[in-house]
Design an enzyme around this catalytic site. Structure first.
Site, PDB file in Angstrom:
ATOM      1  N   ARG A  36      13.944  25.090  -4.181  1.00 27.90           N
ATOM      2  CA  ARG A  36      14.408  25.985  -3.118  1.00 27.90           C
ATOM      3  C   ARG A  36      15.305  27.094  -3.655  1.00 27.90           C
ATOM      4  O   ARG A  36      15.294  28.209  -3.114  1.00 27.90           O
ATOM      5  CB  ARG A  36      15.126  25.182  -2.033  1.00 27.90           C
ATOM      6  CG  ARG A  36      14.124  24.443  -1.172  1.00 27.90           C
ATOM      7  CD  ARG A  36      14.765  23.707  -0.042  1.00 27.90           C
ATOM      8  NE  ARG A  36      13.776  23.432   0.998  1.00 27.90           N
ATOM      9  CZ  ARG A  36      13.875  22.448   1.885  1.00 27.90           C
ATOM     10  NH1 ARG A  36      14.902  21.629   1.850  1.00 27.90           N
ATOM     11  NH2 ARG A  36      12.945  22.284   2.798  1.00 27.90           N
ATOM     12  N   LYS A 203       0.866   9.399  11.004  1.00 28.02           N
ATOM     13  CA  LYS A 203       0.703   9.158  12.441  1.00 28.02           C
ATOM     14  C   LYS A 203       0.099  10.312  13.210  1.00 28.02           C
ATOM     15  O   LYS A 203       0.413  11.466  12.951  1.00 28.02           O
ATOM     16  CB  LYS A 203       2.074   8.876  13.045  1.00 28.02           C
ATOM     17  CG  LYS A 203       2.715   7.629  12.529  1.00 28.02           C
ATOM     18  CD  LYS A 203       4.060   7.476  13.195  1.00 28.02           C
ATOM     19  CE  LYS A 203       4.788   6.248  12.679  1.00 28.02           C
ATOM     20  NZ  LYS A 203       6.209   6.331  13.018  1.00 28.02           N
ATOM     21  N   GLY A 354       5.747  18.572   4.483  1.00 26.60           N
ATOM     22  CA  GLY A 354       6.635  18.138   3.403  1.00 26.60           C
ATOM     23  C   GLY A 354       5.945  17.247   2.393  1.00 26.60           C
ATOM     24  O   GLY A 354       5.972  17.506   1.186  1.00 26.60           O
ATOM     25  N   GLY A 377       9.325  20.522   8.517  1.00 27.21           N
ATOM     26  CA  GLY A 377       9.393  20.573   9.982  1.00 27.21           C
ATOM     27  C   GLY A 377       9.039  21.943  10.525  1.00 27.21           C
ATOM     28  O   GLY A 377       8.337  22.074  11.531  1.00 27.21           O
TER      29      GLY A 377
HETATM   30  P1  ADP Z   1       3.450  15.722   5.854  1.00 32.10           P
HETATM   31  O1  ADP Z   1       4.890  15.508   5.478  1.00 32.10           O
HETATM   32  O2  ADP Z   1       2.664  16.411   4.786  1.00 32.10           O
HETATM   33  O3  ADP Z   1       3.307  16.358   7.199  1.00 32.10           O
HETATM   34  P2  ADP Z   1       3.268  13.025   6.903  1.00 32.10           P
HETATM   35  O4  ADP Z   1       4.735  12.887   6.833  1.00 32.10           O
HETATM   36  O5  ADP Z   1       2.641  13.148   8.232  1.00 32.10           O
HETATM   37  O6  ADP Z   1       2.782  14.257   5.970  1.00 32.10           O
HETATM   38  O7  ADP Z   1       2.568  11.762   6.218  1.00 32.10           O
HETATM   39  C1  ADP Z   1       2.773  11.399   4.888  1.00 32.10           C
HETATM   40  C2  ADP Z   1       2.626   9.906   4.711  1.00 32.10           C
HETATM   41  O8  ADP Z   1       1.414   9.425   5.265  1.00 32.10           O
HETATM   42  C3  ADP Z   1       2.602   9.513   3.256  1.00 32.10           C
HETATM   43  O9  ADP Z   1       3.805   8.836   2.941  1.00 32.10           O
HETATM   44  C4  ADP Z   1       1.375   8.600   3.137  1.00 32.10           C
HETATM   45  O10 ADP Z   1       1.619   7.439   2.383  1.00 32.10           O
HETATM   46  C5  ADP Z   1       1.089   8.258   4.575  1.00 32.10           C
HETATM   47  N1  ADP Z   1      -0.315   7.834   4.750  1.00 32.10           N
HETATM   48  C6  ADP Z   1      -1.432   8.515   4.440  1.00 32.10           C
HETATM   49  N2  ADP Z   1      -2.529   7.793   4.664  1.00 32.10           N
HETATM   50  C7  ADP Z   1      -2.127   6.594   5.143  1.00 32.10           C
HETATM   51  C8  ADP Z   1      -2.791   5.383   5.559  1.00 32.10           C
HETATM   52  N3  ADP Z   1      -4.114   5.297   5.535  1.00 32.10           N
HETATM   53  N4  ADP Z   1      -2.023   4.374   5.990  1.00 32.10           N
HETATM   54  C9  ADP Z   1      -0.690   4.457   6.013  1.00 32.10           C
HETATM   55  N5  ADP Z   1       0.003   5.563   5.642  1.00 32.10           N
HETATM   56  C10 ADP Z   1      -0.701   6.614   5.204  1.00 32.10           C
HETATM   57 MG    MG Z   2       6.386  14.008   6.110  1.00 30.60          MG
END
Ligand code: ADP
Ligand code: MG
Length: 397
Positions: A36, A203, A354, A377
């Site tokens: 950053r 999720k 993130g 976020g």
């Molecule tokens: P971002 O920060 O890029 O928006 P998220 O925070 O929504 O992404 O999700 C990231 C997490 O999702 C990671 O820690 C990863 O391990 C988890 N993840 C991905 N696929 C699965 C799965 N099939 N089951 C459980 N967790 C998962």
């Molecule tokens: Mg995340």
């Protein structure tokens, strides 16, 4: 509608207030990732070249009590910045007061001052985070113009962005904010088509807004990761012990209906018994998940299928890893997506999110993307189509 940027400003001899995002990860008083700070350098250097007197400020973590302050001082960041700039960065360990005011007044052209963590103001009544009007006015009084370059907090209206903006004549975007607006804002508002989105992560609940907005904007949405299983459940399929949000199954049904074929789900899945890197792994078709196993990554057929779809795209936005990439045995899907994107030519590839950004950087693909957002976020809310306060405050040209 173009936003005014620091390039448009005449700042020679002026005191320029720049809200940067120096919210760096730290462990035991040491910066563990200086990305950053590095990302803020172009704006800072340009302002200095233009002969500004610079006042920089940022938040760092959350500050709720007096005790939090000792571990949340920006002093170490000022030191790191000074090394990177190759010049002195005067650090004022306060967020207000006569010492700060005099130090600002004493600034000469091309000199840099940084003051303490803006969230030190949160200890007494959350003044920064609740956008206390006196605080914004006070910080605004320290300078002549305001430049916002902190995308990471652009989804929040705080005293150090919206509060200051309400009290100065001119507000411009820094070069980093400009880049975020250009790429994420551009993809959402006016993408070169076909526009393909890859959505993953843990999720559905976290990403409903993004899915809904991108269903309107994208030509295809490729789904992977933990959120897949809520969709499969909505289709009446066995998902074993895979992560699922039962209260979102109905919503997933609606989204699939609304999608009208725009949503693609994995056709094969890597499954295992426990949430672990060390168990026995099988690849099964999406409709053959054993009742006592969980899906932790997309399979090779899916990767091939998604890669083919990505080859047709002109704009790609990726949010959320398609598997548990933290486990080496379930990182192939996410690595494969990185590779597929890295091999595209003349395609705008953007990561917003993130963990997806961390995954791409950690897997060594940082240079291969057109843009990796610096805000988790904020990028999520931007992809949801929400107006971001930190972007809205910037003047139009
Ligand atoms: P971002 O920060 O890029 O928006 P998220 O925070 O929504 O992404 O999700 C990231 C997490 O999702 C990671 O820690 C990863 O391990 C988890 N993840 C991905 N696929 C699965 C799965 N099939 N089951 C459980 N967790 C998962
Ligand atoms: Mg995340």
């Amino acid at each position: 509608m173009a936003k005014k940027t620091i390039r448009d400003l005449d700042v020679l001899g002026k005191t320029v207030l720049i809200r940067v995002d120096f919210n760096v990860p730290m462990k035991d008083g040491v910066i563990t990732d200086d990305n950053r700070i590095v990302q803020a350098l172009p704006t800072i250097k340009l302002a200095l070249e233009k002969g500004a007197k610079l006042v920089l400020f940022s938040h760092l973590g959350r500050v709720k009590t007096e005790e939090d302050k000792s571990s949340k001082s920006l002093a170490v960041v000022a030191k790191s910045l000074s090394e990177k700039l190759g010049q002195e960065v005067k650090f004022v360990p306060y967020t207000r007061g006569i010492e700060l005011e005099e130090a600002v007044k004493a600034l000469k052209e091309k000199e840099v001052l940084m003051f303490e963590n803006t969230r030190f103001e949160d200890v007494d009544g959350k003044k920064e985070s609740k956008n206390d009007s006196e605080l914004g006015k006070y910080w605004a009084s320290l300078g002549d113009v305001f430049v916002n370059d902190a995308f990471g907090t652009a989804h929040r209206a705080h005293a150090s962005n919206a509060g200051i903006a309400a009290n100065v004549d001119e507000v411009a975007a820094g070069l980093l904010l400009e880049k975020e607006i250009k790429f994420i804002g551009g993809a959402v508002d006016n993408p070169e088509r076909p526009f393909v989105a890859i959505l993953g992560g843990a999720k559905v609940g976290d990403k409903i807004g993004v899915i809904k907005n991108l269903l309107k904007k994208a030509d295809k949405i490729l789904i992977g990761g933990g959120m897949s299983y809520t969709f499969y459940k909505a289709m009446g399929l066995e998902i074993g012990t895979s992560i699922c949000e039962d209260d979102k199954v109905e919503l997933a049904t609606e989204l699939l209906k609304e999608a009208n074929g725009k949503i693609e789900l994995a056709v094969d899945i890597k499954v295992t018994k426990d949430f672990s890197n060390d168990g026995v792994i099988k690849v099964v078709d999406f409709d053959k998940i054993p009742s006592d196993e969980m899906g932790l990554d997309i399979g090779p057929k899916t990767l091939e299928k998604y890669t083919e779809i990505l080859k047709t795209a002109k704009t790609v936005v990726w949010n959320g890893p398609v598997g548990v990439f933290e486990f080496s045995n379930f990182a192939q899907g996410t690595i494969g997506v990185c590779e597929a994107l890295a091999n595209l030519e003349n395609v705008t590839t953007i990561i917003g999110g993130g963990d997806s950004a961390a995954a791409a950087i950690q897997l060594g693909f940082a240079e291969k993307f057109t843009h990796i957002s610096t805000g988790g976020g904020a990028s999520l809310e931007y992809l949801e189509g929400k107006a971001l306060p930190g972007v809205e405050i910037v003047d139009e040209v």
